[in-house]
Design a protein around this motif. Structure first.
Motif, PDB file in Angstrom:
ATOM      1  N   GLU A   1      35.553  32.463  35.814  1.00 29.42           N
ATOM      2  CA  GLU A   1      36.727  33.279  36.167  1.00 29.42           C
ATOM      3  C   GLU A   1      36.449  34.130  37.390  1.00 29.42           C
ATOM      4  O   GLU A   1      37.294  34.246  38.279  1.00 29.42           O
ATOM      5  CB  GLU A   1      37.109  34.180  34.990  1.00 29.42           C
ATOM      6  CG  GLU A   1      37.779  33.463  33.853  1.00 29.42           C
ATOM      7  CD  GLU A   1      38.116  34.412  32.707  1.00 29.42           C
ATOM      8  OE1 GLU A   1      38.131  35.646  32.920  1.00 29.42           O
ATOM      9  OE2 GLU A   1      38.358  33.915  31.598  1.00 29.42           O
ATOM     10  N   ARG A   2      35.262  34.740  37.443  1.00 26.86           N
ATOM     11  CA  ARG A   2      34.907  35.568  38.603  1.00 26.86           C
ATOM     12  C   ARG A   2      34.869  34.736  39.880  1.00 26.86           C
ATOM     13  O   ARG A   2      35.339  35.163  40.928  1.00 26.86           O
ATOM     14  CB  ARG A   2      33.555  36.239  38.373  1.00 26.86           C
ATOM     15  CG  ARG A   2      33.656  37.498  37.578  1.00 26.86           C
ATOM     16  CD  ARG A   2      32.368  38.322  37.666  1.00 26.86           C
ATOM     17  NE  ARG A   2      32.126  38.871  36.352  1.00 26.86           N
ATOM     18  CZ  ARG A   2      31.170  38.493  35.515  1.00 26.86           C
ATOM     19  NH1 ARG A   2      30.303  37.582  35.869  1.00 26.86           N
ATOM     20  NH2 ARG A   2      31.055  39.040  34.333  1.00 26.86           N
ATOM     21  N   GLN A   3      34.313  33.536  39.781  1.00 16.64           N
ATOM     22  CA  GLN A   3      34.231  32.649  40.948  1.00 16.64           C
ATOM     23  C   GLN A   3      35.632  32.259  41.421  1.00 16.64           C
ATOM     24  O   GLN A   3      35.916  32.263  42.612  1.00 16.64           O
ATOM     25  CB  GLN A   3      33.411  31.392  40.624  1.00 16.64           C
ATOM     26  CG  GLN A   3      33.200  30.477  41.816  1.00 16.64           C
ATOM     27  CD  GLN A   3      32.423  31.147  42.937  1.00 16.64           C
ATOM     28  OE1 GLN A   3      31.530  31.943  42.688  1.00 16.64           O
ATOM     29  NE2 GLN A   3      32.771  30.834  44.167  1.00 16.64           N
ATOM     30  N   ALA A   4      36.510  31.950  40.472  1.00 16.88           N
ATOM     31  CA  ALA A   4      37.883  31.573  40.830  1.00 16.88           C
ATOM     32  C   ALA A   4      38.610  32.736  41.488  1.00 16.88           C
ATOM     33  O   ALA A   4      39.311  32.553  42.490  1.00 16.88           O
ATOM     34  CB  ALA A   4      38.638  31.107  39.590  1.00 16.88           C
ATOM     35  N   SER A   5      38.435  33.945  40.959  1.00 15.76           N
ATOM     36  CA  SER A   5      39.111  35.095  41.568  1.00 15.76           C
ATOM     37  C   SER A   5      38.520  35.417  42.935  1.00 15.76           C
ATOM     38  O   SER A   5      39.234  35.820  43.849  1.00 15.76           O
ATOM     39  CB  SER A   5      39.050  36.309  40.647  1.00 15.76           C
ATOM     40  OG  SER A   5      37.732  36.740  40.472  1.00 15.76           O
ATOM     41  N   ALA A   6      37.208  35.216  43.105  1.00 16.21           N
ATOM     42  CA  ALA A   6      36.590  35.437  44.410  1.00 16.21           C
ATOM     43  C   ALA A   6      37.116  34.427  45.428  1.00 16.21           C
ATOM     44  O   ALA A   6      37.390  34.771  46.583  1.00 16.21           O
ATOM     45  CB  ALA A   6      35.071  35.342  44.295  1.00 16.21           C
ATOM     46  N   ASN A   7      37.273  33.168  45.003  1.00 12.39           N
ATOM     47  CA  ASN A   7      37.816  32.140  45.898  1.00 12.39           C
ATOM     48  C   ASN A   7      39.243  32.476  46.298  1.00 12.39           C
ATOM     49  O   ASN A   7      39.632  32.323  47.456  1.00 12.39           O
ATOM     50  CB  ASN A   7      37.782  30.761  45.232  1.00 12.39           C
ATOM     51  CG  ASN A   7      36.374  30.228  45.081  1.00 12.39           C
ATOM     52  OD1 ASN A   7      35.455  30.705  45.740  1.00 12.39           O
ATOM     53  ND2 ASN A   7      36.205  29.256  44.198  1.00 12.39           N
ATOM     54  N   LEU A   8      40.024  32.939  45.337  1.00  9.85           N
ATOM     55  CA  LEU A   8      41.414  33.303  45.607  1.00  9.85           C
ATOM     56  C   LEU A   8      41.476  34.471  46.590  1.00  9.85           C
ATOM     57  O   LEU A   8      42.265  34.463  47.532  1.00  9.85           O
ATOM     58  CB  LEU A   8      42.137  33.655  44.307  1.00  9.85           C
ATOM     59  CG  LEU A   8      43.611  34.024  44.422  1.00  9.85           C
ATOM     60  CD1 LEU A   8      44.391  32.870  45.037  1.00  9.85           C
ATOM     61  CD2 LEU A   8      44.173  34.373  43.071  1.00  9.85           C
ATOM     62  N   ALA A   9      40.613  35.462  46.390  1.00 10.90           N
ATOM     63  CA  ALA A   9      40.592  36.615  47.290  1.00 10.90           C
ATOM     64  C   ALA A   9      40.197  36.193  48.703  1.00 10.90           C
ATOM     65  O   ALA A   9      40.777  36.654  49.686  1.00 10.90           O
ATOM     66  CB  ALA A   9      39.636  37.674  46.761  1.00 10.90           C
ATOM     67  N   ALA A  10      39.226  35.291  48.811  1.00  7.87           N
ATOM     68  CA  ALA A  10      38.797  34.820  50.131  1.00  7.87           C
ATOM     69  C   ALA A  10      39.912  34.054  50.828  1.00  7.87           C
ATOM     70  O   ALA A  10      40.144  34.208  52.028  1.00  7.87           O
ATOM     71  CB  ALA A  10      37.557  33.940  49.993  1.00  7.87           C
ATOM     72  N   GLU A  11      40.635  33.230  50.076  1.00  5.17           N
ATOM     73  CA  GLU A  11      41.755  32.480  50.659  1.00  5.17           C
ATOM     74  C   GLU A  11      42.875  33.413  51.093  1.00  5.17           C
ATOM     75  O   GLU A  11      43.499  33.194  52.135  1.00  5.17           O
ATOM     76  CB  GLU A  11      42.268  31.463  49.654  1.00  5.17           C
ATOM     77  CG  GLU A  11      41.312  30.313  49.422  1.00  5.17           C
ATOM     78  CD  GLU A  11      41.774  29.381  48.310  1.00  5.17           C
ATOM     79  OE1 GLU A  11      42.891  29.567  47.794  1.00  5.17           O
ATOM     80  OE2 GLU A  11      41.011  28.472  47.955  1.00  5.17           O
ATOM     81  N   GLU A  12      43.124  34.464  50.316  1.00  3.60           N
ATOM     82  CA  GLU A  12      44.158  35.430  50.700  1.00  3.60           C
ATOM     83  C   GLU A  12      43.778  36.137  51.987  1.00  3.60           C
ATOM     84  O   GLU A  12      44.624  36.365  52.851  1.00  3.60           O
ATOM     85  CB  GLU A  12      44.377  36.441  49.571  1.00  3.60           C
ATOM     86  CG  GLU A  12      45.120  35.880  48.389  1.00  3.60           C
ATOM     87  CD  GLU A  12      45.261  36.892  47.258  1.00  3.60           C
ATOM     88  OE1 GLU A  12      44.753  38.019  47.393  1.00  3.60           O
ATOM     89  OE2 GLU A  12      45.892  36.539  46.247  1.00  3.60           O
ATOM     90  N   GLU A  13      42.488  36.486  52.133  1.00  7.90           N
ATOM     91  CA  GLU A  13      42.029  37.126  53.364  1.00  7.90           C
ATOM     92  C   GLU A  13      42.205  36.199  54.559  1.00  7.90           C
ATOM     93  O   GLU A  13      42.610  36.620  55.629  1.00  7.90           O
ATOM     94  CB  GLU A  13      40.566  37.544  53.237  1.00  7.90           C
ATOM     95  CG  GLU A  13      40.357  38.775  52.410  1.00  7.90           C
ATOM     96  CD  GLU A  13      38.888  39.193  52.370  1.00  7.90           C
ATOM     97  OE1 GLU A  13      38.087  38.706  53.213  1.00  7.90           O
ATOM     98  OE2 GLU A  13      38.553  39.991  51.494  1.00  7.90           O
ATOM     99  N   GLU A  14      41.913  34.915  54.365  1.00 13.61           N
ATOM    100  CA  GLU A  14      42.081  33.944  55.448  1.00 13.61           C
ATOM    101  C   GLU A  14      43.550  33.830  55.833  1.00 13.61           C
ATOM    102  O   GLU A  14      43.888  33.768  57.008  1.00 13.61           O
ATOM    103  CB  GLU A  14      41.547  32.575  55.024  1.00 13.61           C
ATOM    104  CG  GLU A  14      40.044  32.501  54.919  1.00 13.61           C
ATOM    105  CD  GLU A  14      39.571  31.171  54.355  1.00 13.61           C
ATOM    106  OE1 GLU A  14      40.411  30.251  54.184  1.00 13.61           O
ATOM    107  OE2 GLU A  14      38.371  31.046  54.088  1.00 13.61           O
TER     108      GLU A  14
END
Length: 121
Positions: free
Chosen positions: A91-104
């Motif tokens: 779950e943490r990895q998925a939320s980190a990926n989502l946050a990184a994509e939002e920043e991009e």
């Protein structure tokens, strides 16, 4: 605030028809309503608005505190249960990926308003 109060009770037409207790209650209610109006007139115009905002901030502060406590409880339970630990890491990895994509998306100037969600199978 005056609009939110109960309407003024009608004056008893004939005091003989009402018991002394009913008359007492009638006059006490009228007195309380007038006291409420007097107190309202003493408060500055923005008092109600700022009081409401203060209450909302107070509640938000408690939400943050409770959310942090929940996170700590989850971390403690993950240490005890290896299966829960792997799920939480996922779950943490998925939320980190989502946050990184939002920043991009934000840095690229994308304003589509779409959110990408990953689902576990």
């Amino acid at each position: 605030m005056a609009d939110e109060m109960n309407p003024q009770p009608e004056a008893p037409e004939d005091d003989a028809e009402h018991t002394p207790l009913e008359q007492f209650i009638f006059h006490q209610r009228r007195g309380l309503e007038e006291f409420g109006k007097a107190m309202e007139s003493l408060l500055p115009p923005g008092f109600k608005e700022h009081t409401q905002k203060a209450g909302n901030e107070f509640a938000t502060g408690f939400r943050v505190l409770i959310d942090a406590a929940i996170d700590e409880i989850k971390k403690a339970s993950e240490m005890e249960d290896p299966d829960a630990r792997s799920e939480a890491e996922h779950e943490r990895q998925a939320s980190a990926n989502l946050a990184a994509e939002e920043e991009e998306d934000e840095s690229a100037g994308s304003s589509s308003g779409k959110i990408r969600v990953e689902l576990d199978d």
